[in-house]
Design an enzyme around this catalytic site. Sequence first.
Site, PDB file in Angstrom:
ATOM      1  N   ASP A   2     -10.617   3.767  70.273  1.00 48.75           N
ATOM      2  CA  ASP A   2     -10.348   4.843  69.337  1.00 48.75           C
ATOM      3  C   ASP A   2      -8.844   5.061  69.384  1.00 48.75           C
ATOM      4  O   ASP A   2      -8.325   5.630  70.349  1.00 48.75           O
ATOM      5  CB  ASP A   2     -11.100   6.109  69.737  1.00 48.75           C
ATOM      6  N   SER A  52       1.730   0.944  53.663  1.00 48.75           N
ATOM      7  CA  SER A  52       1.080   0.827  52.355  1.00 48.75           C
ATOM      8  C   SER A  52       2.103   1.074  51.257  1.00 48.75           C
ATOM      9  O   SER A  52       3.100   1.777  51.470  1.00 48.75           O
ATOM     10  CB  SER A  52      -0.050   1.862  52.230  1.00 48.75           C
ATOM     11  N   TYR A 107      -2.723  10.985  52.495  1.00 53.64           N
ATOM     12  CA  TYR A 107      -2.698   9.568  52.876  1.00 53.64           C
ATOM     13  C   TYR A 107      -1.326   8.976  52.554  1.00 53.64           C
ATOM     14  O   TYR A 107      -0.713   8.297  53.384  1.00 53.64           O
ATOM     15  CB  TYR A 107      -3.794   8.799  52.147  1.00 53.64           C
ATOM     16  N   LYS A 130       1.521   7.315  55.300  1.00 50.23           N
ATOM     17  CA  LYS A 130       2.091   5.966  55.225  1.00 50.23           C
ATOM     18  C   LYS A 130       3.606   6.010  55.047  1.00 50.23           C
ATOM     19  O   LYS A 130       4.326   5.136  55.535  1.00 50.23           O
ATOM     20  CB  LYS A 130       1.425   5.177  54.102  1.00 50.23           C
TER      21      LYS A 130
END
Length: 248
Positions: free
Chosen positions: A59, A139, A152, A156
């Site tokens: 994890d 990303s 999100y 990134k």
Amino acid sequence: MRLTGKTAIVTGGASGFGAGIVRKFTAEGARVMIADLNIEGAKDLRAQMGDHAIAQKVDVSDGASVMKMEQAALDAWGHVDILVNNAGVTHLPTPMERVSEEEFDRVVAVNMKSVYLTARTFVPLMKDRKSGVILNIASTAGLSPRPRLNWYNASKGWMITATKTMAVELAPEGIRVNALCPVAGETPLLKSFLGEDTPEMRAKFLSTIPLGRFSTPQDMGNAACFLCSDEASMVTGVAMEVDGGRCI
């Protein structure tokens, strides 16, 4: 065989882009740890890779779990040459103010805190050897954000900045740090990015990519192999776009 003799950890390595990186690294001669919360998927991929791979449940948002991953790598190899921070999550396309606190915390923990935890754990080992490569999978969302994926996107963007600051600090220690910025691909996260995986949504998304296709695990494996090999010995602090021209 550009990675012969190298040892590598790929988090989130059981599927998607991570699996593409694992396949390329083993094909190029590396010994690879497939580190994933999905241990059954990691074991399945390891079985395909043969003696060149090992599987480890991790994890990446939990410091103790990351430390267990480190110990497993040291027990197997004695050192780690390459660390690929690939594990990541997203929230569904949602107006920013409607993303739940639980979803936000999960994105921060998996996409951001994990980079801190792996750095805390593995950078000292690399400093001792005066060598090492860290590759962060960011990303295009961190470079050219799209609406409704706000937190999100932000995670990134954070990863890209973290890559650059890690690179400049660790360069005197002989450690290179780079990032890859893929566009969406055929991975378990695709449906989450699109909101709904329909031919219409795919066509709409593909229309924003000049080369007209998604990033593939093979694309990511090829780019990762270059950045983690000695061929890229003068490359550090870059966020390489593997996006078919989307960010132009």
